[in-house]
Scaffold this motif. Structure first.
Motif, PDB file in Angstrom:
ATOM      1  N   MET A   1       0.832  -1.179   0.000  1.00 35.81           N
ATOM      2  CA  MET A   1       0.000   0.000   0.000  1.00 35.81           C
ATOM      3  C   MET A   1       0.881   1.248   0.000  1.00 35.81           C
ATOM      4  SD  MET A   1      -2.518   1.285   3.030  1.00 35.81           S
ATOM      5  CE  MET A   1      -1.199   1.304   4.189  1.00 35.81           C
ATOM      6  N   ARG A   2       1.948   1.255   0.796  1.00 36.54           N
ATOM      7  CA  ARG A   2       2.843   2.413   0.866  1.00 36.54           C
ATOM      8  C   ARG A   2       3.539   2.636  -0.477  1.00 36.54           C
ATOM      9  NH1 ARG A   2       4.296   4.281   5.845  1.00 36.54           N
ATOM     10  NH2 ARG A   2       6.494   4.508   5.317  1.00 36.54           N
ATOM     11  N   THR A   3       3.931   1.566  -1.124  1.00 39.40           N
ATOM     12  CA  THR A   3       4.585   1.676  -2.424  1.00 39.40           C
ATOM     13  C   THR A   3       3.623   2.258  -3.450  1.00 39.40           C
ATOM     14  OG1 THR A   3       5.956  -0.234  -1.903  1.00 39.40           O
ATOM     15  CG2 THR A   3       5.791   0.400  -4.217  1.00 39.40           C
ATOM     16  N   ALA A   4       2.392   1.786  -3.432  1.00 36.75           N
ATOM     17  CA  ALA A   4       1.383   2.295  -4.368  1.00 36.75           C
ATOM     18  C   ALA A   4       1.145   3.787  -4.125  1.00 36.75           C
ATOM     19  CB  ALA A   4       0.084   1.517  -4.222  1.00 36.75           C
ATOM     20  N   TYR A   5       1.129   4.215  -2.872  1.00 36.70           N
ATOM     21  CA  TYR A   5       0.945   5.636  -2.555  1.00 36.70           C
ATOM     22  C   TYR A   5       2.117   6.451  -3.101  1.00 36.70           C
ATOM     23  CZ  TYR A   5       0.427   9.993  -0.056  1.00 36.70           C
ATOM     24  OH  TYR A   5       0.303  11.331   0.241  1.00 36.70           O
ATOM     25  N   LEU A   6       3.324   5.945  -2.926  1.00 37.85           N
ATOM     26  CA  LEU A   6       4.507   6.649  -3.430  1.00 37.85           C
ATOM     27  C   LEU A   6       4.533   6.709  -4.951  1.00 37.85           C
ATOM     28  CD1 LEU A   6       7.273   5.352  -1.008  1.00 37.85           C
ATOM     29  CD2 LEU A   6       6.324   7.662  -1.146  1.00 37.85           C
ATOM     30  N   GLU A   7       3.897   5.750  -5.614  1.00 36.91           N
ATOM     31  CA  GLU A   7       3.833   5.727  -7.073  1.00 36.91           C
ATOM     32  C   GLU A   7       2.733   6.623  -7.618  1.00 36.91           C
ATOM     33  OE1 GLU A   7       3.432   1.609  -8.036  1.00 36.91           O
ATOM     34  OE2 GLU A   7       5.591   1.242  -7.842  1.00 36.91           O
ATOM     35  N   GLY A   8       2.001   7.302  -6.729  1.00 35.23           N
ATOM     36  CA  GLY A   8       1.005   8.258  -7.189  1.00 35.23           C
ATOM     37  C   GLY A   8      -0.439   7.859  -7.001  1.00 35.23           C
ATOM     38  N   ARG A   9      -0.711   6.690  -6.425  1.00 35.52           N
ATOM     39  CA  ARG A   9      -2.102   6.281  -6.172  1.00 35.52           C
ATOM     40  C   ARG A   9      -2.719   7.206  -5.145  1.00 35.52           C
ATOM     41  NH1 ARG A   9      -3.969   1.105  -6.629  1.00 35.52           N
ATOM     42  NH2 ARG A   9      -5.925   2.199  -6.401  1.00 35.52           N
ATOM     43  N   ILE A  11      -5.270   8.303  -2.050  1.00 33.08           N
ATOM     44  CA  ILE A  11      -5.711   7.675  -0.805  1.00 33.08           C
ATOM     45  C   ILE A  11      -7.091   7.052  -1.005  1.00 33.08           C
ATOM     46  CG2 ILE A  11      -6.473   8.191   1.551  1.00 33.08           C
ATOM     47  CD1 ILE A  11      -4.061  10.085   1.740  1.00 33.08           C
ATOM     48  N   ALA A  12      -7.961   7.747  -1.727  1.00 38.28           N
ATOM     49  CA  ALA A  12      -9.309   7.218  -1.968  1.00 38.28           C
ATOM     50  C   ALA A  12      -9.250   5.914  -2.771  1.00 38.28           C
ATOM     51  CB  ALA A  12     -10.156   8.254  -2.696  1.00 38.28           C
ATOM     52  N   ALA A  13      -8.388   5.869  -3.799  1.00 39.28           N
ATOM     53  CA  ALA A  13      -8.277   4.654  -4.615  1.00 39.28           C
ATOM     54  C   ALA A  13      -7.733   3.493  -3.783  1.00 39.28           C
ATOM     55  CB  ALA A  13      -7.379   4.905  -5.818  1.00 39.28           C
ATOM     56  N   LEU A  14      -6.746   3.766  -2.940  1.00 44.89           N
ATOM     57  CA  LEU A  14      -6.198   2.713  -2.079  1.00 44.89           C
ATOM     58  C   LEU A  14      -7.249   2.198  -1.104  1.00 44.89           C
ATOM     59  CD1 LEU A  14      -2.676   4.219  -1.402  1.00 44.89           C
ATOM     60  CD2 LEU A  14      -3.174   2.145  -2.679  1.00 44.89           C
ATOM     61  N   ALA A  15      -8.048   3.120  -0.558  1.00 46.46           N
ATOM     62  CA  ALA A  15      -9.100   2.714   0.377  1.00 46.46           C
ATOM     63  C   ALA A  15     -10.117   1.806  -0.317  1.00 46.46           C
ATOM     64  CB  ALA A  15      -9.786   3.949   0.954  1.00 46.46           C
ATOM     65  N   ARG A  16     -10.497   2.151  -1.543  1.00 42.50           N
ATOM     66  CA  ARG A  16     -11.436   1.305  -2.299  1.00 42.50           C
ATOM     67  C   ARG A  16     -10.830  -0.063  -2.564  1.00 42.50           C
ATOM     68  NH1 ARG A  16     -12.314   5.922  -5.256  1.00 42.50           N
ATOM     69  NH2 ARG A  16     -10.825   5.225  -6.832  1.00 42.50           N
ATOM     70  N   ASP A  17      -9.558  -0.081  -2.991  1.00 44.73           N
ATOM     71  CA  ASP A  17      -8.900  -1.342  -3.327  1.00 44.73           C
ATOM     72  C   ASP A  17      -8.799  -2.274  -2.131  1.00 44.73           C
ATOM     73  OD1 ASP A  17      -8.627  -0.342  -5.846  1.00 44.73           O
ATOM     74  OD2 ASP A  17      -6.457   0.008  -5.698  1.00 44.73           O
ATOM     75  N   GLY A  19     -10.620  -2.015   0.729  1.00 42.20           N
ATOM     76  CA  GLY A  19     -11.871  -2.143   1.470  1.00 42.20           C
ATOM     77  C   GLY A  19     -11.816  -1.551   2.874  1.00 42.20           C
ATOM     78  N   VAL A  20     -11.074  -0.462   3.021  1.00 46.24           N
ATOM     79  CA  VAL A  20     -10.972   0.201   4.326  1.00 46.24           C
ATOM     80  C   VAL A  20     -11.294   1.679   4.148  1.00 46.24           C
ATOM     81  CG1 VAL A  20      -9.259  -1.433   5.221  1.00 46.24           C
ATOM     82  CG2 VAL A  20      -8.496   0.620   4.040  1.00 46.24           C
ATOM     83  N   SER A  21     -11.329   2.409   5.245  1.00 47.81           N
ATOM     84  CA  SER A  21     -11.624   3.838   5.178  1.00 47.81           C
ATOM     85  C   SER A  21     -10.392   4.618   4.732  1.00 47.81           C
ATOM     86  CB  SER A  21     -12.079   4.348   6.547  1.00 47.81           C
ATOM     87  OG  SER A  21     -10.984   4.343   7.444  1.00 47.81           O
ATOM     88  N   ARG A  22     -10.635   5.834   4.256  1.00 52.46           N
ATOM     89  CA  ARG A  22      -9.514   6.693   3.876  1.00 52.46           C
ATOM     90  C   ARG A  22      -8.665   7.033   5.088  1.00 52.46           C
ATOM     91  NH1 ARG A  22     -13.156  10.533   0.254  1.00 52.46           N
ATOM     92  NH2 ARG A  22     -14.192  10.490   2.233  1.00 52.46           N
ATOM     93  N   GLY A  23      -9.294   7.129   6.255  1.00 47.75           N
ATOM     94  CA  GLY A  23      -8.554   7.405   7.486  1.00 47.75           C
ATOM     95  C   GLY A  23      -7.555   6.300   7.804  1.00 47.75           C
ATOM     96  N   ALA A  24      -7.950   5.059   7.546  1.00 45.86           N
ATOM     97  CA  ALA A  24      -7.042   3.936   7.785  1.00 45.86           C
ATOM     98  C   ALA A  24      -5.831   4.017   6.850  1.00 45.86           C
ATOM     99  CB  ALA A  24      -7.771   2.613   7.589  1.00 45.86           C
ATOM    100  N   ILE A  25      -6.078   4.390   5.613  1.00 40.73           N
ATOM    101  CA  ILE A  25      -4.967   4.545   4.662  1.00 40.73           C
ATOM    102  C   ILE A  25      -4.081   5.699   5.094  1.00 40.73           C
ATOM    103  CG2 ILE A  25      -4.340   5.048   2.271  1.00 40.73           C
ATOM    104  CD1 ILE A  25      -5.540   2.276   2.629  1.00 40.73           C
ATOM    105  N   ARG A  26      -4.694   6.820   5.499  1.00 38.88           N
ATOM    106  CA  ARG A  26      -3.924   7.973   5.970  1.00 38.88           C
ATOM    107  C   ARG A  26      -3.032   7.606   7.150  1.00 38.88           C
ATOM    108  NH1 ARG A  26      -5.005  12.827   3.830  1.00 38.88           N
ATOM    109  NH2 ARG A  26      -7.101  12.895   3.072  1.00 38.88           N
TER     110      ARG A  26
END
Length: 135
Positions: A1-9, A11-17, A19-26
């Motif tokens: 997840m951290r790698t995907a965020y660094l690659e430009g994904r 937070i909302a897209a990661l949360a959808r992928d 199945g968690v809240s945006r706060g959890a990704i944050r």
């Protein structure tokens, strides 16, 4: 997840992928967030921008070799039906959009490839959207 965020994904897209809240990704990427790393002294990190990419450009880019961040942005784009064709809605930081635009340069002709008017027009259309972004 951290790698995907660094690659430009986003937070909302990661949360959808995942199945968690945006706060959890944050929380998971808190030390990577711009407000944590910039500490107010530096310019904030660029935010993701959503642009519509014509299908002729998207189809060409899918067949070319791309950087991981560019490939990720293209793969995560949302298809929007437009009449008989489609548009790919791509969310990425401006640098990724500029990289994608540079890679579709052959659509203008040259490099031994004939220019196809519809492809040239589609590339110009995407190019206008990318150049309208602030540097």
């Amino acid at each position: 997840m951290r790698t995907a965020y660094l690659e430009g994904r986003s937070i909302a897209a990661l949360a959808r992928d995942h199945g968690v809240s945006r706060g959890a990704i944050r929380t998971g990427v808190a030390d990577l967030l711009p407000e944590h790393t910039a500490s107010g002294a530096d310019a904030p990190a660029p935010l993701a921008v959503t642009l519509d990419m014509p299908s002729k450009v998207a189809d060409y880019l899918r067949t070319t070799e791309l950087e991981p961040a560019e490939r990720g942005a293209l793969d995560q784009g949302m298809t929007v039906r437009r009449g008989q064709g489609y548009t790919l809605r791509v969310s990425a930081i401006p640098a990724v959009h500029r990289g994608l635009l540079a890679r579709c340069q052959p659509l203008d002709g040259g490099q031994g490839l004939p220019a196809v008017p519809a492809q040239r027009k589609a590339r110009r259309e995407y190019g206008n959207r990318v150049t309208a972004l602030t540097p």
